[in-house]
Enzyme design. Structure first.
Site, PDB file in Angstrom:
ATOM      1  N   ARG A  82      -3.776  16.239  21.673  1.00 15.16           N
ATOM      2  CA  ARG A  82      -3.209  15.249  20.756  1.00 15.16           C
ATOM      3  C   ARG A  82      -2.451  15.949  19.628  1.00 15.16           C
ATOM      4  O   ARG A  82      -1.396  15.475  19.196  1.00 15.16           O
ATOM      5  CB  ARG A  82      -4.334  14.351  20.208  1.00 15.16           C
ATOM      6  CG  ARG A  82      -3.810  13.125  19.475  1.00 15.16           C
ATOM      7  CD  ARG A  82      -4.907  12.117  19.208  1.00 15.16           C
ATOM      8  NE  ARG A  82      -5.913  12.642  18.291  1.00 15.16           N
ATOM      9  CZ  ARG A  82      -7.051  12.028  17.989  1.00 15.16           C
ATOM     10  NH1 ARG A  82      -7.334  10.857  18.550  1.00 15.16           N
ATOM     11  NH2 ARG A  82      -7.914  12.576  17.166  1.00 15.16           N
ATOM     12  N   LYS A 184      -1.190  11.865  14.819  1.00 13.16           N
ATOM     13  CA  LYS A 184      -2.053  12.025  13.642  1.00 13.16           C
ATOM     14  C   LYS A 184      -1.283  12.766  12.544  1.00 13.16           C
ATOM     15  O   LYS A 184      -1.584  13.915  12.208  1.00 13.16           O
ATOM     16  CB  LYS A 184      -3.336  12.755  14.048  1.00 13.16           C
ATOM     17  CG  LYS A 184      -4.561  12.249  13.319  1.00 13.16           C
ATOM     18  CD  LYS A 184      -5.829  12.580  14.035  1.00 13.16           C
ATOM     19  CE  LYS A 184      -7.043  12.512  13.139  1.00 13.16           C
ATOM     20  NZ  LYS A 184      -7.272  11.212  12.503  1.00 13.16           N
ATOM     21  N   GLU A 220      -5.379  -1.536  14.732  1.00 13.34           N
ATOM     22  CA  GLU A 220      -6.526  -0.676  14.425  1.00 13.34           C
ATOM     23  C   GLU A 220      -6.787  -0.702  12.929  1.00 13.34           C
ATOM     24  O   GLU A 220      -6.183  -1.506  12.209  1.00 13.34           O
ATOM     25  CB  GLU A 220      -6.286   0.750  14.927  1.00 13.34           C
ATOM     26  CG  GLU A 220      -5.112   1.461  14.298  1.00 13.34           C
ATOM     27  CD  GLU A 220      -5.004   2.931  14.719  1.00 13.34           C
ATOM     28  OE1 GLU A 220      -6.023   3.554  15.042  1.00 13.34           O
ATOM     29  OE2 GLU A 220      -3.880   3.458  14.696  1.00 13.34           O
TER      30      GLU A 220
HETATM   31  N1  PLP Z   1      -7.340   5.685  14.527  1.00  9.56           N
HETATM   32  C1  PLP Z   1      -7.029   6.374  13.427  1.00  9.56           C
HETATM   33  C2  PLP Z   1      -5.916   5.881  12.578  1.00  9.56           C
HETATM   34  C3  PLP Z   1      -7.751   7.540  13.095  1.00  9.56           C
HETATM   35  O1  PLP Z   1      -7.454   8.248  11.996  1.00  9.56           O
HETATM   36  C4  PLP Z   1      -8.804   7.955  13.937  1.00  9.56           C
HETATM   37  C5  PLP Z   1      -9.550   9.175  13.644  1.00  9.56           C
HETATM   38  O2  PLP Z   1      -9.270  10.228  14.135  1.00  9.56           O
HETATM   39  C6  PLP Z   1      -9.091   7.198  15.074  1.00  9.56           C
HETATM   40  C7  PLP Z   1      -8.342   6.065  15.336  1.00  9.56           C
HETATM   41  C8  PLP Z   1     -10.188   7.594  15.989  1.00  9.56           C
HETATM   42  O3  PLP Z   1      -9.818   8.670  16.799  1.00  9.56           O
HETATM   43  P1  PLP Z   1     -10.872   9.670  17.389  1.00  9.56           P
HETATM   44  O4  PLP Z   1     -11.846   8.862  18.163  1.00  9.56           O
HETATM   45  O5  PLP Z   1     -10.087  10.566  18.266  1.00  9.56           O
HETATM   46  O6  PLP Z   1     -11.500  10.349  16.246  1.00  9.56           O
HETATM   47  C1  COI Z   2     -11.574  11.053  12.160  1.00  9.49           C
HETATM   48  O1  COI Z   2     -12.294  10.167  12.569  1.00  9.49           O
HETATM   49  O2  COI Z   2     -11.715  12.234  12.501  1.00  9.49           O
HETATM   50  C2  COI Z   2     -10.501  10.803  11.238  1.00  9.49           C
HETATM   51  O3  COI Z   2      -9.645  11.622  11.123  1.00  9.49           O
HETATM   52  C3  COI Z   2     -10.495   9.584  10.462  1.00  9.49           C
HETATM   53  C4  COI Z   2     -10.289   9.855   9.025  1.00  9.49           C
HETATM   54  C5  COI Z   2      -9.931   8.580   8.396  1.00  9.49           C
HETATM   55  C6  COI Z   2     -11.471  10.504   8.383  1.00  9.49           C
END
Ligand code: PLP
Ligand code: COI
Length: 341
Positions: A82, A184, A220
């Site tokens: 990612r 991200k 989201e």
């Molecule tokens: N959506 C957003 C905007 C996020 O910042 C995060 C955190 O990383 C997620 C979703 C969840 O992603 P993940 O499950 O890969 O941590």
């Molecule tokens: C994560 O879940 O790792 C994120 O980056 C979310 C953040 C808002 C702390």
């Protein structure tokens, strides 16, 4: 190895300086070897790409102490991939996924004393990030970059742990229809700062963002994807090109189908369907699964049938299975767990 003397059970989701961090520099078209250093400071020119035009992206994953005392991390290759995608979209050089995983392992190994013990409820949050470090004044990408990984022990993202939260529908958008919502990028989070502070001032834990093109579909929150449970026990999760492809959500979809024999639908979710769901949750690395008890849309309340007291039974099963896999209590699918120590 002796653990740090911390009140592991009462950590918040915050930053604490730990012993070592990983730093690699990109110059003249190539990444150097990278080092682990004690120095937590970043020294860059006042005109750095990150400071002028927000050329930065990051990742988030965790290290866990398992039931048998090992230290592991969860699907770091997906974070590495990612981040490669984030870099491409931001015209930044890719830090190759295999080197990313190797650097994550090295950084955690250099900070083992900071990995919270099994059963404490805390974990070690791992934050890889990259930024344009050389000077730019015309709008263009930097020529030099720094990739770093810091780690910090954390407790639950939302106060109160896994108690249901109240969120609101945001009047602001977090991403543009063909923008950067799917990567991200730091800029997405800068965009969410005013909406989240405004939400907090009004007593809400998070914002529900709708699709920016039509504002009729659920997307989201600022830091997590949504999962919904229907009356017949199906897991529904929004599909959109402007949300972050959550690794937790992709893992939960697999867990629901292959461990819990549930039906799963990844599709567009009209906002008008919200009252039909019996359980609502946020999922992400930081959020794990955080239950939502109520959603407020400009004063109109939508109360989730699972209520404000506890996580609903289906989310609970998903939560127990996912965290069971992460903490070594349940056998993981091939390749999901990377052993660190
Ligand atoms: N959506 C957003 C905007 C996020 O910042 C995060 C955190 O990383 C997620 C979703 C969840 O992603 P993940 O499950 O890969 O941590
Ligand atoms: C994560 O879940 O790792 C994120 O980056 C979310 C953040 C808002 C702390």
């Amino acid at each position: 190895m002796e653990k740090k003397d911390l009140d592991w059970g009462n950590l918040s989701f915050g930053y604490m300086k730990t012993d070592k961090r990983f730093v690699a520099n990109y110059k003249q078209g190539a990444w150097d070897e990278g080092v682990l250093t004690d120095d937590d400071r970043v020294i860059i020119t006042e005109c750095a790409g990150v400071l002028q035009y927000a050329q930065t992206c990051f990742e988030g994953l965790k290290a866990y102490t398992t039931e048998d005392g090992s230290i592991v991390t969860f699907r770091p290759d997906l974070n590495g991939q990612r981040m490669e995608n984030s870099c491409r979209r931001l015209e930044m050089p890719v830090f190759p996924c295999d080197r990313f995983v190797d650097a994550v392992v090295k950084t955690v190994r250099a900070n083992l004393a900071w990995v919270p013990p099994y059963g404490s409820g805390a974990t070690l949050y791992i934050r890889p990030y990259m930024f344009g470090s050389s000077a730019v004044i015309g709008v263009k990408p930097a020529e030099e970059y720094q990739f770093r990984i810091l780690v910090t022990p954390v407790g639950p993202y939302f106060k109160g742990g896994v108690k249901p939260i109240v969120i609101r529908v945001s009047d602001f958008d977090r991403a543009a229809p063909r923008g950067t919502g799917h990567i991200k990028a730091g800029l997405n989070y800068a965009m969410s700062l005013h909406p989240i502070m405004d939400a907090h001032r009004q007593g809400f834990a998070e914002n529900m963002y709708l699709d920016p093109a039509t504002r009729s579909k659920i997307e989201e929150t600022g830091g997590a994807n949504f999962i919904f449970i229907t009356r017949d026990g199906t897991l529904v999760t929004p599909k959109s090109s402007s949300i972050l492809p959550s690794i937790t959500r992709r893992s939960l979809v697999y867990v629901a189908e292959h461990y819990l024999n549930m039906k799963v639908e990844e599709r567009e979710v009209p906002f008008t369907e919200l009252p039909e769901f019996v359980e609502v949750g946020l999922c992400g690395t930081a959020a794990v699964i955080s239950p939502v008890g109520k959603i407020v849309d400009n004063g109109k309340e939508i109360c989730v049938p699972s209520g404000m007291a506890d996580m609903g039974p289906v989310l609970r099963k998903l939560y127990d299975t996912l965290t069971g896999i992460q903490m070594g209590r349940i056998e993981a699918p091939e390749g999901w767990i990377t052993k660190i120590a």
